[in-house]
Design an enzyme around this catalytic site. Structure first.
Site, PDB file in Angstrom:
ATOM      1  N   THR A  21      -2.586  -8.614  -2.410  1.00 11.62           N
ATOM      2  CA  THR A  21      -2.702  -7.270  -1.861  1.00 11.62           C
ATOM      3  C   THR A  21      -3.516  -6.397  -2.811  1.00 11.62           C
ATOM      4  OG1 THR A  21      -0.555  -6.637  -2.802  1.00 11.62           O
ATOM      5  CG2 THR A  21      -0.567  -7.454  -0.537  1.00 11.62           C
ATOM      6  N   ASP A  79      17.063   4.961  -5.969  1.00 16.38           N
ATOM      7  CA  ASP A  79      15.884   5.547  -6.600  1.00 16.38           C
ATOM      8  C   ASP A  79      16.061   7.046  -6.819  1.00 16.38           C
ATOM      9  OD1 ASP A  79      14.760   3.062  -6.329  1.00 16.38           O
ATOM     10  OD2 ASP A  79      13.459   3.594  -4.643  1.00 16.38           O
ATOM     11  N   ALA A 123       6.951   1.381  -2.287  1.00 18.85           N
ATOM     12  CA  ALA A 123       7.396   0.475  -1.209  1.00 18.85           C
ATOM     13  C   ALA A 123       6.284   0.032  -0.279  1.00 18.85           C
ATOM     14  CB  ALA A 123       8.539   1.086  -0.401  1.00 18.85           C
ATOM     15  N   ALA A 124       5.034   0.373  -0.579  1.00 21.31           N
ATOM     16  CA  ALA A 124       3.930  -0.067   0.293  1.00 21.31           C
ATOM     17  C   ALA A 124       3.834  -1.590   0.317  1.00 21.31           C
ATOM     18  CB  ALA A 124       2.617   0.540  -0.187  1.00 21.31           C
ATOM     19  N   GLY A 125       3.859  -2.208  -0.870  1.00 26.49           N
ATOM     20  CA  GLY A 125       3.793  -3.667  -0.935  1.00 26.49           C
ATOM     21  C   GLY A 125       5.017  -4.329  -0.333  1.00 26.49           C
ATOM     22  N   ASP A 126       6.191  -3.729  -0.543  1.00 25.42           N
ATOM     23  CA  ASP A 126       7.420  -4.273   0.034  1.00 25.42           C
ATOM     24  C   ASP A 126       7.389  -4.205   1.557  1.00 25.42           C
ATOM     25  OD1 ASP A 126       8.402  -4.679  -2.547  1.00 25.42           O
ATOM     26  OD2 ASP A 126       9.369  -2.716  -2.610  1.00 25.42           O
ATOM     27  N   GLY A 180      -7.263  -3.245   0.882  1.00 26.96           N
ATOM     28  CA  GLY A 180      -6.825  -4.241   1.841  1.00 26.96           C
ATOM     29  C   GLY A 180      -6.127  -5.416   1.201  1.00 26.96           C
TER      30      GLY A 180
END
Length: 303
Positions: free
Chosen positions: A221, A13, A250-253, A226
């Site tokens: 998500t 990245d 990368a929060a969801g990952d 939340g």
């Protein structure tokens, strides 16, 4: 300890900090640039490993310095990279991330070697898949190989987790029928089901539509709001941990990797695992970058 195998992408990245994300036709400048490891697959694998799972990675990098560096990054977190192969056709994947002052981002991805994963690569990894508790994949690698990997998983009582990202309008019906748990965000959920997420009722309808397509359970998500879960036993909304987000990359990952490290195969601790994953994700958004921001088990347990 769960054994989690991740079939997915590996990227390098490049992050540009900007005051605001550009409008159509707008040119903006930045003086702040950084680089870090990323890719949805790599992020999810590192989140699983740092959360305590024995983690195996199936992926592909280019025959270049970025590829060597990313294998090193994965190995530093104890991830088994024996099924990360080298493409002699395409270079290692890359992503360009624009990050604004509110922590929101826009991302452009060059798939590169991530799209060079073959059926043979999956065949060579079938023992690792069969001996796993969970197999996780996304859409930054070919859908065809995801179907093949999920077929191996289901023949061996391995729980399959699909993160349908980047979003796609059409998903191979065979893949959904092989999916135990699908984890889209609200945008991805709307694109797949055609149902706009506006309230808990629309979340339930969206989840039910996915269930009707063959998946066993759904987690949508919702970022700072939340997550909504629709499991075999119960459904509901779980609030996020309230924090000041610096970078949502990368929060969801992190959520998916952390969840897979804790979840029981019968989903009996689904709510506790979602709460754990939410804590992990809340720590990720408070730091810059993808892989550098993913927390350890000790950090999550202190939250």
């Amino acid at each position: 300890m769960n054994k989690v195998t991740v079939l997915g992408s590996i990227n390098v990245d490049t992050i540009f900090r900007v005051e605001h994300l550009p409008l159509q036709g707008e040119t903006i400048s930045t003086r702040i640039k950084s680089s870090a490891g990323g890719g949805k697959g790599a992020n999810q694998a590192i989140a699983a490993a740092r959360s305590g799972a024995h983690t195996v990675f199936i992926g592909k990098v280019g025959n270049d310095e970025n590829g060597k560096a990313m294998i090193d990054v994965l190995q530093k977190d104890g991830i088994d990279t024996s099924h990360v192969t080298i493409s002699n056709q395409l270079s290692t994947g890359e992503a360009c991330i624009l990050l604004d002052n509110n922590g929101q981002n826009s991302i452009i991805v060059y798939a590169g070697s991530n799209h060079d994963i073959t059926d043979d690569d999956i065949d060579r990894a079938q023992f690792e898949i069969a001996s796993s508790d969970f197999l996780v994949t996304q859409f930054e690698t070919p859908e065809r190989v995801a179907v093949k990997a999920f077929q191996y998983a289901k023949k061996n009582n391995v729980i399959t987790i699909l993160n349908p990202a980047p979003a796609k309008i059409h998903i191979n019906p065979a893949l959904l029928k092989l999916t135990d748990l699908i984890i889209p965000n609200e945008t991805e959920s709307e694109m797949i089901t055609g149902i706009k997420i506006t309230d808990e009722g629309s979340m339930k309808r969206s989840a039910e539509k996915l269930i009707n397509q063959g998946v066993k359970a759904v987690i949508i998500t919702l970022g700072a709001s939340g997550s909504y879960f629709y499991g075999p036993i119960e459904q509901g909304l779980i609030k996020a941990v309230t924090v000041h987000a610096i970078d949502t990359t990368a929060a969801g990952d992190t959520f998916i990797g952390a969840l897979s490290s804790q979840l029981n195969k019968d989903f009996s601790n689904l709510i506790d695992s979602i709460v754990f994953a939410s804590k992990a994700s809340s720590l990720t958004v408070q730091k810059l970058g993808a892989i550098p921001s993913i927390p350890t088990l000790a950090a999550i347990q202190r939250t």
